[in-house]
Write an enzyme that holds these catalytic residues in place. Structure first.
Site, PDB file in Angstrom:
ATOM      1  N   HIS A  60       0.846  -1.199   0.000  1.00 19.47           N
ATOM      2  CA  HIS A  60       0.000   0.000   0.000  1.00 19.47           C
ATOM      3  C   HIS A  60       0.879   1.245   0.000  1.00 19.47           C
ATOM      4  O   HIS A  60       1.664   1.447   0.914  1.00 19.47           O
ATOM      5  CB  HIS A  60      -0.905   0.023   1.231  1.00 19.47           C
ATOM      6  CG  HIS A  60      -2.052  -0.940   1.135  1.00 19.47           C
ATOM      7  ND1 HIS A  60      -3.254  -0.739   1.756  1.00 19.47           N
ATOM      8  CD2 HIS A  60      -2.181  -2.108   0.466  1.00 19.47           C
ATOM      9  CE1 HIS A  60      -4.074  -1.734   1.476  1.00 19.47           C
ATOM     10  NE2 HIS A  60      -3.431  -2.575   0.702  1.00 19.47           N
ATOM     11  N   TYR A 104      -9.121   5.586   7.522  1.00 18.13           N
ATOM     12  CA  TYR A 104      -9.257   5.953   8.938  1.00 18.13           C
ATOM     13  C   TYR A 104     -10.223   7.133   8.988  1.00 18.13           C
ATOM     14  O   TYR A 104      -9.932   8.188   8.425  1.00 18.13           O
ATOM     15  CB  TYR A 104      -7.912   6.384   9.534  1.00 18.13           C
ATOM     16  CG  TYR A 104      -6.908   5.260   9.678  1.00 18.13           C
ATOM     17  CD1 TYR A 104      -6.110   4.851   8.611  1.00 18.13           C
ATOM     18  CD2 TYR A 104      -6.743   4.608  10.900  1.00 18.13           C
ATOM     19  CE1 TYR A 104      -5.180   3.825   8.755  1.00 18.13           C
ATOM     20  CE2 TYR A 104      -5.820   3.579  11.049  1.00 18.13           C
ATOM     21  CZ  TYR A 104      -5.044   3.191   9.978  1.00 18.13           C
ATOM     22  OH  TYR A 104      -4.131   2.173  10.123  1.00 18.13           O
ATOM     23  N   PRO A 115      -4.600   0.300  18.723  1.00 21.18           N
ATOM     24  CA  PRO A 115      -4.308  -0.174  17.367  1.00 21.18           C
ATOM     25  C   PRO A 115      -4.376   0.892  16.269  1.00 21.18           C
ATOM     26  O   PRO A 115      -4.024   0.611  15.120  1.00 21.18           O
ATOM     27  CB  PRO A 115      -5.368  -1.260  17.129  1.00 21.18           C
ATOM     28  CG  PRO A 115      -6.430  -1.003  18.129  1.00 21.18           C
ATOM     29  CD  PRO A 115      -5.809  -0.324  19.288  1.00 21.18           C
ATOM     30  N   LYS A 160       0.750  -0.234  15.129  1.00 20.81           N
ATOM     31  CA  LYS A 160       2.146  -0.323  15.563  1.00 20.81           C
ATOM     32  C   LYS A 160       2.482  -1.528  16.446  1.00 20.81           C
ATOM     33  O   LYS A 160       3.661  -1.855  16.619  1.00 20.81           O
ATOM     34  CB  LYS A 160       2.524   0.958  16.335  1.00 20.81           C
ATOM     35  CG  LYS A 160       2.647   2.181  15.458  1.00 20.81           C
ATOM     36  CD  LYS A 160       3.951   2.165  14.685  1.00 20.81           C
ATOM     37  CE  LYS A 160       3.945   3.077  13.493  1.00 20.81           C
ATOM     38  NZ  LYS A 160       3.704   2.424  12.212  1.00 20.81           N
ATOM     39  N   TYR A 190       3.857   6.409  10.220  1.00 13.55           N
ATOM     40  CA  TYR A 190       2.993   5.288   9.832  1.00 13.55           C
ATOM     41  C   TYR A 190       3.797   4.188   9.141  1.00 13.55           C
ATOM     42  O   TYR A 190       3.585   2.995   9.402  1.00 13.55           O
ATOM     43  CB  TYR A 190       1.857   5.792   8.925  1.00 13.55           C
ATOM     44  CG  TYR A 190       0.775   4.769   8.722  1.00 13.55           C
ATOM     45  CD1 TYR A 190      -0.241   4.603   9.665  1.00 13.55           C
ATOM     46  CD2 TYR A 190       0.771   3.941   7.604  1.00 13.55           C
ATOM     47  CE1 TYR A 190      -1.230   3.632   9.501  1.00 13.55           C
ATOM     48  CE2 TYR A 190      -0.211   2.971   7.427  1.00 13.55           C
ATOM     49  CZ  TYR A 190      -1.212   2.826   8.383  1.00 13.55           C
ATOM     50  OH  TYR A 190      -2.181   1.871   8.214  1.00 13.55           O
TER      51      TYR A 190
HETATM   52  P1  RFL Z   1       1.192 -11.826  21.806  1.00  9.83           P
HETATM   53  O1  RFL Z   1       0.740 -11.869  20.392  1.00  9.83           O
HETATM   54  O2  RFL Z   1       0.189 -11.442  22.836  1.00  9.83           O
HETATM   55  O3  RFL Z   1       1.816 -13.242  22.157  1.00  9.83           O
HETATM   56  C1  RFL Z   1       2.124 -13.600  23.482  1.00  9.83           C
HETATM   57  C2  RFL Z   1       2.066 -15.109  23.598  1.00  9.83           C
HETATM   58  O4  RFL Z   1       2.438 -15.499  24.914  1.00  9.83           O
HETATM   59  C3  RFL Z   1       1.553 -16.525  25.368  1.00  9.83           C
HETATM   60  N1  RFL Z   1       1.530 -16.486  26.830  1.00  9.83           N
HETATM   61  C4  RFL Z   1       2.200 -17.365  27.602  1.00  9.83           C
HETATM   62  N2  RFL Z   1       2.959 -18.420  27.290  1.00  9.83           N
HETATM   63  C5  RFL Z   1       3.495 -19.130  28.311  1.00  9.83           C
HETATM   64  N3  RFL Z   1       3.286 -18.828  29.620  1.00  9.83           N
HETATM   65  C6  RFL Z   1       2.541 -17.776  29.969  1.00  9.83           C
HETATM   66  N4  RFL Z   1       2.365 -17.480  31.271  1.00  9.83           N
HETATM   67  C7  RFL Z   1       1.947 -16.994  28.942  1.00  9.83           C
HETATM   68  N5  RFL Z   1       1.160 -15.898  28.931  1.00  9.83           N
HETATM   69  C8  RFL Z   1       0.918 -15.610  27.650  1.00  9.83           C
HETATM   70  C9  RFL Z   1       0.218 -16.176  24.727  1.00  9.83           C
HETATM   71  O5  RFL Z   1      -0.632 -17.282  24.633  1.00  9.83           O
HETATM   72  C10 RFL Z   1       0.671 -15.649  23.357  1.00  9.83           C
HETATM   73  O6  RFL Z   1       0.705 -16.664  22.392  1.00  9.83           O
HETATM   74  O7  RFL Z   1       2.430 -10.833  21.984  1.00  9.83           O
HETATM   75  P2  RFL Z   1       3.650 -10.462  20.986  1.00  9.83           P
HETATM   76  O8  RFL Z   1       4.288 -11.690  20.443  1.00  9.83           O
HETATM   77  O9  RFL Z   1       4.473  -9.461  21.707  1.00  9.83           O
HETATM   78  O10 RFL Z   1       2.924  -9.759  19.722  1.00  9.83           O
HETATM   79  C11 RFL Z   1       2.262  -8.527  19.847  1.00  9.83           C
HETATM   80  C12 RFL Z   1       1.133  -8.417  18.830  1.00  9.83           C
HETATM   81  O11 RFL Z   1       0.332  -9.579  18.915  1.00  9.83           O
HETATM   82  C13 RFL Z   1       0.262  -7.169  19.046  1.00  9.83           C
HETATM   83  O12 RFL Z   1       1.070  -6.075  19.367  1.00  9.83           O
HETATM   84  C14 RFL Z   1      -0.587  -6.797  17.793  1.00  9.83           C
HETATM   85  O13 RFL Z   1      -1.536  -7.787  17.507  1.00  9.83           O
HETATM   86  C15 RFL Z   1      -1.289  -5.458  17.981  1.00  9.83           C
HETATM   87  N6  RFL Z   1      -2.144  -5.076  16.860  1.00  9.83           N
HETATM   88  C16 RFL Z   1      -1.613  -4.530  15.697  1.00  9.83           C
HETATM   89  N7  RFL Z   1      -0.276  -4.395  15.554  1.00  9.83           N
HETATM   90  C17 RFL Z   1       0.247  -3.925  14.388  1.00  9.83           C
HETATM   91  O14 RFL Z   1       1.472  -3.812  14.286  1.00  9.83           O
HETATM   92  N8  RFL Z   1      -0.542  -3.570  13.305  1.00  9.83           N
HETATM   93  C18 RFL Z   1      -1.890  -3.679  13.365  1.00  9.83           C
HETATM   94  O15 RFL Z   1      -2.553  -3.428  12.346  1.00  9.83           O
HETATM   95  C19 RFL Z   1      -2.488  -4.139  14.599  1.00  9.83           C
HETATM   96  N9  RFL Z   1      -3.808  -4.280  14.709  1.00  9.83           N
HETATM   97  C20 RFL Z   1      -3.530  -5.237  16.948  1.00  9.83           C
HETATM   98  C21 RFL Z   1      -4.351  -4.817  15.850  1.00  9.83           C
HETATM   99  C22 RFL Z   1      -4.126  -5.802  18.092  1.00  9.83           C
HETATM  100  C23 RFL Z   1      -5.493  -5.924  18.155  1.00  9.83           C
HETATM  101  N10 RFL Z   1      -6.038  -6.534  19.328  1.00  9.83           N
HETATM  102  C24 RFL Z   1      -6.935  -7.607  19.284  1.00  9.83           C
HETATM  103  C25 RFL Z   1      -5.463  -6.234  20.617  1.00  9.83           C
HETATM  104  C26 RFL Z   1      -5.717  -4.932  15.906  1.00  9.83           C
HETATM  105  C27 RFL Z   1      -6.304  -5.462  17.067  1.00  9.83           C
HETATM  106  C28 RFL Z   1      -7.827  -5.536  17.117  1.00  9.83           C
HETATM  107  C1  PHB Z   2      -6.299  -4.428  10.811  1.00  9.23           C
HETATM  108  O1  PHB Z   2      -6.398  -4.665   9.588  1.00  9.23           O
HETATM  109  O2  PHB Z   2      -6.634  -5.254  11.664  1.00  9.23           O
HETATM  110  C2  PHB Z   2      -5.796  -3.106  11.256  1.00  9.23           C
HETATM  111  C3  PHB Z   2      -5.265  -2.240  10.308  1.00  9.23           C
HETATM  112  C4  PHB Z   2      -4.808  -0.990  10.699  1.00  9.23           C
HETATM  113  C5  PHB Z   2      -4.885  -0.621  12.024  1.00  9.23           C
HETATM  114  C6  PHB Z   2      -5.392  -1.493  12.974  1.00  9.23           C
HETATM  115  C7  PHB Z   2      -5.870  -2.747  12.587  1.00  9.23           C
HETATM  116  O3  PHB Z   2      -4.456   0.612  12.392  1.00  9.23           O
END
Ligand code: RFL
Ligand code: PHB
Length: 389
Positions: free
Chosen positions: A72, A200, A292, A296, A384
């Site tokens: 993109h 957005y 989110p 990031k 971004y």
């Molecule tokens: P995770 O993904 O939470 O993984 C942590 C893992 O640790 C396990 N765990 C344990 N294992 C052993 N013993 C324990 N006591 C434990 N406790 C927990 C868990 O089961 C899990 O598997 O952390 P990590 O690896 O640091 O990754 C971070 C990302 O997952 C997170 O920052 C992103 O998903 C955030 N996020 C977004 N980030 C982006 O860069 N771009 C995006 O577009 C974006 N969109 C989003 C998002 C997060 C969202 N939600 C649901 C919070 C959109 C959403 C809706």
């Molecule tokens: C997504 O596609 O889940 C998404 C994209 C951009 C954002 C947050 C979530 O800023």
């Protein structure tokens, strides 16, 4: 059992760190609380910075990403149903890639399994111990049997609700936090995305985001009050509300369908300082959370892995531990900039319950300035697409 690095948590940060360490011949074991199916089924992030892509390439998982990821060159912003574009490519000479975190996690699992890396799923009661000694170890249970792994270092990659952060003594830790007074209701639907680029939108009813995973899989979010009951949101109600908030042209052409996933996420900014203590290093969501809005979270987790992987590599290959000592400082410098950007995107595009008429005017002029000033757009674009490591 003994290894060099025990990695607690097999989400994207833990898996990527494991893979990069294994490539350099550094032994490691990943302990993950959940099953592989659970971890690879979670719908989360969608937007990858180019630095993240480089790291995934290093990990040897770029084939599918290159085939199936979408580049993109811009994003759409919208205010009161009027849309305008920020040309990321022109402003920064960089782009972002749309490729789901779910796919990144699947790719990492598959290469680690193929190359005989060690991931222990369904590990219960994982506990880092003797972290402030020369002989740290981690205990856990597998199928009810107690296990112990001796190691040199422990990487806490266990997300916001993990155990690792709580090991650092309270007298040493300082937490910084902001909880936002709203959440995001998100749906996934097997419909063509309403736009080629992410939208957005700031609207009187609240924020909306139109995102995607591929040509027939759309991801949409709307801002809802905190503690909203998801049962109240039928698909029809969701689509009606989304249509109201998107720019007019998009609202008129959106294709709706049944949702195949629907969930509400709270929004929070959080940083734990320091990100390391003695033999323990915190990585990704274990140390920090961003709302989110700036896309990031995953990207920050990957930049933490970049600093920690380099530091561990220098330790094992050149017997240098300066970068390990500097890990927290180096990672935090980038973390805080992403915290600031995500806070700014959130503040600029959401409706706050206590927003006064003055606050509203400030928000109006912030977005008007953004539409008309190249300088303002460049600041957004540079953040971004991702600041350099
Ligand atoms: P995770 O993904 O939470 O993984 C942590 C893992 O640790 C396990 N765990 C344990 N294992 C052993 N013993 C324990 N006591 C434990 N406790 C927990 C868990 O089961 C899990 O598997 O952390 P990590 O690896 O640091 O990754 C971070 C990302 O997952 C997170 O920052 C992103 O998903 C955030 N996020 C977004 N980030 C982006 O860069 N771009 C995006 O577009 C974006 N969109 C989003 C998002 C997060 C969202 N939600 C649901 C919070 C959109 C959403 C809706
Ligand atoms: C997504 O596609 O889940 C998404 C994209 C951009 C954002 C947050 C979530 O800023």
């Amino acid at each position: 059992m003994r290894t060099n690095v025990v990695i607690i948590g097999g989400g994207p940060s833990g898996l990527l760190l494991s893979r990069l360490l294994s490539i350099d011949g550094i032994n490691n074991v990943v302990l993950e609380k959940q099953s592989e199916q659970h971890v690879t089924g979670r719908i989360r992030a969608g937007v990858l910075e180019s630095g993240t892509i480089e790291m995934l390439k290093k990990a040897g998982i770029s084939n599918r990403l290159e085939r199936e990821g979408f580049k993109h060159d811009g994003i759409q912003l919208s205010f009161k149903n009027h849309g305008f574009r920020v040309n990321l490519k022109k402003l920064t000479n960089k782009h972002v890639t749309v490729y789901g975190q779910t796919e990144v996690t699947k790719d990492l699992y598959s290469i680690i399994r193929k190359e005989d890396g060690e991931i222990i799923n369904n590990a219960e009661d994982v506990l880092p111990q003797a972290v402030n000694t020369q002989t740290p170890f981690v205990t856990f249970k597998k199928n009810g049997i107690e296990k112990k792994i001796m190691c040199d270092w422990i990487a806490g990659c266990d997300g916001f609700h993990g155990i690792s952060r709580s090991i650092i003594p309270k007298s040493i830790v300082k937490n910084y936090e902001r909880i936002y007074p709203f959440g995001w209701l998100g749906i996934l639907s097997e419909t063509p995305p309403v736009s080629d680029e992410l939208i957005y939108a700031n609207h009187g009813n609240g924020f909306a985001l139109a995102s995607m995973r591929n040509n027939n899989l759309s991801r949409y979010y709307i801002q809802t009050p905190l503690n909203e009951n998801i049962e109240h949101w039928t698909d029809e109600k969701f689509w009606d509300e989304l249509r109201k908030r998107l720019p007019t042209e998009a609202a008129e052409t959106i294709v709706t369908g049944i949702s195949i996933e629907k969930s509400i996420a709270p929004l929070r900014s959080f940083v734990c300082e320091p990100m390391s203590w003695k033999k323990l290093f915190l990585v990704g969501d274990a140390a920090h959370i961003v709302p989110p809005t700036g896309a990031k979270g995953l990207n920050l987790a990957v930049s933490d892995v970049y600093y920690l992987h380099n530091a561990l590599k220098n330790y094992y290959q050149f017997n240098k531990n300066d970068d390990l000592k500097m890990y927290s400082q180096n990672a935090l410098s980038r973390v805080w900039k992403a915290i600031r950007f995500s806070w700014w995107m959130t503040t600029t595009f959401h409706k706050f319950p206590e927003q006064s008429s003055f606050d509203q005017r400030i928000q109006d002029s912030e977005i008007e300035y953004l539409e008309n000033s190249v300088a303002s757009q460049r600041v957004l674009a540079e953040n971004y697409v991702g600041l350099p490591y």
